[in-house]
Design a protein around this motif. Structure first.
Motif, PDB file in Angstrom:
ATOM      1  N   TYR A  30       0.832  -1.211   0.000  1.00 21.19           N
ATOM      2  CA  TYR A  30       0.000   0.000   0.000  1.00 21.19           C
ATOM      3  C   TYR A  30       0.864   1.259   0.000  1.00 21.19           C
ATOM      4  O   TYR A  30       0.598   2.210  -0.744  1.00 21.19           O
ATOM      5  CB  TYR A  30      -0.944   0.021   1.211  1.00 21.19           C
ATOM      6  N   ARG A  31       1.903   1.271   0.837  1.00 25.32           N
ATOM      7  CA  ARG A  31       2.769   2.447   0.947  1.00 25.32           C
ATOM      8  C   ARG A  31       3.400   2.782  -0.413  1.00 25.32           C
ATOM      9  O   ARG A  31       3.414   3.935  -0.829  1.00 25.32           O
ATOM     10  CB  ARG A  31       3.857   2.193   1.992  1.00 25.32           C
ATOM     11  N   TYR A  34       0.710   4.168  -2.682  1.00 25.11           N
ATOM     12  CA  TYR A  34       0.308   5.520  -2.290  1.00 25.11           C
ATOM     13  C   TYR A  34       1.309   6.560  -2.772  1.00 25.11           C
ATOM     14  O   TYR A  34       0.933   7.590  -3.333  1.00 25.11           O
ATOM     15  CB  TYR A  34       0.138   5.619  -0.773  1.00 25.11           C
ATOM     16  N   ASN A  39      -2.656   9.275  -4.202  1.00 19.66           N
ATOM     17  CA  ASN A  39      -3.904   9.445  -3.454  1.00 19.66           C
ATOM     18  C   ASN A  39      -4.367   8.103  -2.907  1.00 19.66           C
ATOM     19  O   ASN A  39      -4.038   7.047  -3.430  1.00 19.66           O
ATOM     20  CB  ASN A  39      -4.995  10.142  -4.280  1.00 19.66           C
ATOM     21  N   GLU A  40      -5.124   8.202  -1.846  1.00 17.77           N
ATOM     22  CA  GLU A  40      -5.499   7.028  -1.063  1.00 17.77           C
ATOM     23  C   GLU A  40      -6.339   6.023  -1.844  1.00 17.77           C
ATOM     24  O   GLU A  40      -6.083   4.817  -1.798  1.00 17.77           O
ATOM     25  CB  GLU A  40      -6.233   7.483   0.193  1.00 17.77           C
ATOM     26  N   GLN A  41      -7.351   6.497  -2.556  1.00 23.60           N
ATOM     27  CA  GLN A  41      -8.259   5.580  -3.245  1.00 23.60           C
ATOM     28  C   GLN A  41      -7.539   4.787  -4.329  1.00 23.60           C
ATOM     29  O   GLN A  41      -7.687   3.568  -4.417  1.00 23.60           O
ATOM     30  CB  GLN A  41      -9.455   6.340  -3.831  1.00 23.60           C
ATOM     31  N   MET A  44      -5.267   2.258  -2.704  1.00 27.66           N
ATOM     32  CA  MET A  44      -5.988   1.092  -2.178  1.00 27.66           C
ATOM     33  C   MET A  44      -6.360   0.137  -3.313  1.00 27.66           C
ATOM     34  O   MET A  44      -6.213  -1.077  -3.177  1.00 27.66           O
ATOM     35  CB  MET A  44      -7.227   1.537  -1.404  1.00 27.66           C
ATOM     36  N   GLU A  93      -4.578  15.028   0.497  1.00 28.55           N
ATOM     37  CA  GLU A  93      -5.720  15.130   1.403  1.00 28.55           C
ATOM     38  C   GLU A  93      -5.325  15.931   2.631  1.00 28.55           C
ATOM     39  O   GLU A  93      -4.228  15.799   3.149  1.00 28.55           O
ATOM     40  CB  GLU A  93      -6.176  13.734   1.830  1.00 28.55           C
TER      41      GLU A  93
END
Length: 182
Positions: A30-31, A34, A39-41, A44, A93
């Motif tokens: 994930y890291r 990202y 961005n987070e979405q 993910m 964000e």
């Protein structure tokens, strides 16, 4: 460091070992996503896709390469594909600031702006420079591990990192001239 026995057990069909392995690599996957995608979405989505691909392709892993470089190659390739398809806009964000002590409020505010400036500068790098910066400085990969993960010659990795550091210095110098933004 992931135990080779766990990897072999996962490859031989041990479902519990495979689930343990996926849980251990979930955060680094994930890291990486990202920091490459910004961005987070999207991160993910890319991380989930990478974990599914690792789940389905674990039998193809050969111990010629380190497991973590094999995993990073998968997530990096997925991110590059997504980046090319989406050409995402930069989106940082806003997070609520929680101050630990009144004496450090000014320093914490300045640090949060510096972190935001660094993330924005990384986001402005070309994708190949951004990828090597993420793997080197955020995932702590060696030059050789980056070369192996991205299937690049070692000198190309060194060149990309050199150019990326120059670009980051220039971008961050521009931010400093503008002073603190808020």
């Amino acid at each position: 460091m992931i135990a080779p026995e766990l990897i072999r057990a996962a490859q031989s069909g041990d479902r519990e070992a495979l689930m343990t392995l996926l849980r251990e690599i979930e955060t680094p996957v994930y890291r990486t996503a990202y920091y490459i995608l910004g961005n987070e979405q999207d991160a993910m989505d890319a991380a989930q896709e990478a974990l599914i691909r690792i789940y389905t392709k674990i039998g193809l892993y050969e111990e010629k390469a380190l497991f973590k470089t094999w995993v990073q190659r998968i997530v990096t390739n997925i991110c590059i594909d997504k980046f090319r398809k989406n050409r995402p806009s930069v989106s940082i964000e806003e997070h609520e600031m929680v101050f630990t002590s009144p004496q450090n409020v000014e320093q914490e505010v300045l640090s949060s702006y510096a972190a935001k400036d660094i993330q924005e500068a990384i986001d402005k790098l070309p994708e190949h420079h951004r990828t090597v910066v993420v793997l080197r400085y955020l995932q702590d990969f060696s030059y050789n591990e980056i070369a192996e993960s991205l299937d690049l010659p070692l000198n190309t990795v060194k060149s990309y990192l050199f150019r990326a550091r120059q670009q980051l210095q220039n971008l961050l110098r521009e931010y400093q001239k503008g002073g603190v933004r808020g």
